[in-house]
Design an enzyme around this catalytic site. Structure first.
Site, PDB file in Angstrom:
ATOM      1  N   HIS A  96      -3.466   7.339   2.685  1.00 14.28           N
ATOM      2  CA  HIS A  96      -3.883   6.049   2.119  1.00 14.28           C
ATOM      3  C   HIS A  96      -5.247   5.656   2.677  1.00 14.28           C
ATOM      4  O   HIS A  96      -5.473   5.728   3.886  1.00 14.28           O
ATOM      5  CB  HIS A  96      -2.826   4.998   2.464  1.00 14.28           C
ATOM      6  CG  HIS A  96      -3.228   3.607   2.087  1.00 14.28           C
ATOM      7  ND1 HIS A  96      -3.627   3.288   0.814  1.00 14.28           N
ATOM      8  CD2 HIS A  96      -3.326   2.470   2.819  1.00 14.28           C
ATOM      9  CE1 HIS A  96      -3.939   1.999   0.771  1.00 14.28           C
ATOM     10  NE2 HIS A  96      -3.766   1.483   1.982  1.00 14.28           N
TER      11      HIS A  96
ATOM     12  N   CYS B 162       0.810  -1.232   0.000  1.00 13.06           N
ATOM     13  CA  CYS B 162       0.000   0.000   0.000  1.00 13.06           C
ATOM     14  C   CYS B 162       0.837   1.274   0.000  1.00 13.06           C
ATOM     15  O   CYS B 162       0.303   2.366  -0.166  1.00 13.06           O
ATOM     16  CB  CYS B 162      -0.965   0.001   1.180  1.00 13.06           C
ATOM     17  SG  CYS B 162      -2.229  -1.258   1.010  1.00 13.06           S
TER      18      CYS B 162
ATOM     19  N   ASN C 215     -10.296   0.145  -0.207  1.00 15.05           N
ATOM     20  CA  ASN C 215      -8.834   0.211  -0.249  1.00 15.05           C
ATOM     21  C   ASN C 215      -8.357  -0.299  -1.611  1.00 15.05           C
ATOM     22  O   ASN C 215      -8.451  -1.491  -1.892  1.00 15.05           O
ATOM     23  CB  ASN C 215      -8.267  -0.644   0.890  1.00 15.05           C
ATOM     24  CG  ASN C 215      -6.742  -0.633   0.931  1.00 15.05           C
ATOM     25  OD1 ASN C 215      -6.086  -0.139   0.010  1.00 15.05           O
ATOM     26  ND2 ASN C 215      -6.183  -1.186   1.991  1.00 15.05           N
TER      27      ASN C 215
END
Ligand code: UT7
Length: 331
Positions: free
Chosen positions: A258, A116, A288
């Protein structure tokens, strides 16, 4: 001599049409809309359903959007980096295919992966090339087809992840805008808490193994451990980057964090004292998307961003890997 920095000059995005809502997930696993919204902030996510289409498909669409919005020319691009944890194939690189398909005939291209944090770390790589004067126009794409490694019978992961892509063009700037500072870290002891075990060089697929049936085919996450580390570390690096640059909450225009869990983003914002109206948020519609969250935020907030705005980027992900970047918006 005027300092040369790396500034963002154009953005683009793509998300697949199919929308997997919390209501649909209720029919697939033992979960409910109220739990998902209150624990994660996610209402729906996009899934690339069509057979034979992978990460490159979304990356190419995101670049086409960028080129259309900005009137930039693909043949002027020097380098194409695809930040992704879900490349089209083990070999060759997704970036090689993307660069050719978009007509970046004068570029070289490669993939970059740190789960990520891939896009955030990619920003650092791009800045180094541009500050050194080595290349002028660099396309950084964050794209992931997370649905290719998610078990839709595992409620701990299938509610969180979605597919998508965002593309950002970096160019040299001499007005003091663009990338200002970064604070990036990794801790490999965290890799067991968020992983896909099967299919890599340690544990490759063997004859007789079946994807989805063989143990380790899908993403496994110890959510609580990842959550705790994400909250602590993301807030910590944001605080450090503010301190180091003598920035206060008043000077910060935006937090672009994020999008993994709204509670993690809220905790980070609260630690540095930012009100909700300075926190970019689109997790409710995409979930996500791993490497795509930061460029998707920029694309969605492009119309609100103003030249000179102070943006703090932050990410936390598998590895563990995390960090924060301080950038001044350039257009
Ligand atoms: O992008 C990379 C980094 N990833 C992240 O940052 C993700 C970090 N982790 C998280 O976002 C959260 O840990 C999750 C969203 C994955 C889980 O939320 P949580 O608040 O940590 O839940 P939990 O795993 O502690 O589970 C709490 C309860 C449990 O029930 P009991 O034992 O208290 O009865 C779970 O069984 O919620 C239950 N539960 C669910 N209930 C309904 C877990 N998943 C679900 C679900 N629907 N999908």
């Amino acid at each position: 001599m005027t300092k040369r920095t790396a500034a963002i000059t154009a953005v683009g995005k793509y998300v697949p049409e199919y929308t997997l809502t919390n209501k649909i997930l209720e029919t697939m696993v033992d979960t409910n809309d109220e739990w998902i919204v209150s624990r994660t902030g996610i209402s729906e996510r996009r899934i690339l359903k069509e057979e034979g289409k992978g990460t490159s498909f979304m990356a190419i669409k995101a670049v086409e959007d960028l080129l259309k919005n900005s009137k930039k020319k693909s043949e002027d691009i020097d380098l194409v980096i695809v930040a992704t944890a879900t490349p089209d194939m083990q070999a060759a690189s997704t970036a090689a295919f993307v660069a050719s398909e978009i007509g970046a005939t004068n570029a070289f291209a490669y993939d970059l992966d740190s789960a990520c944090s891939s896009f955030l770390f990619g920003m650092s790589t791009v800045a180094a090339y541009i500050e050194a004067g080595r290349y002028k126009k660099i396309l950084l794409i964050g794209a992931d087809k997370n649905s290719s490694m998610i078990d839709y019978a595992d409620r701990a992961t299938c509610i969180i992840f979605g597919d998508g892509a965002g593309a950002v063009l970096f160019e040299p700037n001499t007005e003091g805008l663009g990338m200002q500072d970064e604070y990036l870290r990794t801790d490999g002891s965290g890799r067991e808490f968020l992983r896909v075990e099967k299919g890599g060089s340690v544990n490759p697929y063997k004859k007789g193994d079946v994807f989805g049936e063989t143990e380790g085919s899908f993403v496994k996450q110890e959510g609580k451990t990842v959550f705790k580390n994400a909250v602590f570390n993301m807030a910590d690096v944001c605080e450090k980057i503010l301190e180091r640059n003598s920035l206060t909450k008043e000077n910060v225009s935006w937090l672009a964090a994020h999008q993994a869990n709204k509670r993690i983003i809220d905790a980070t914002a609260s630690r540095i004292g930012l009100d909700d109206d300075k926190v970019m948020m689109n997790i409710e519609k995409y979930g996500n998307t791993t490497s795509a969250t930061l460029p998707l935020l920029m694309a969605d907030y492009e119309s609100k961003l103003k030249k000179g705005d102070t943006v703090i980027f932050a990410a936390f992900g598998g590895g563990f890997s995390w960090g924060a970047i301080y950038l001044k918006w350039a257009y």
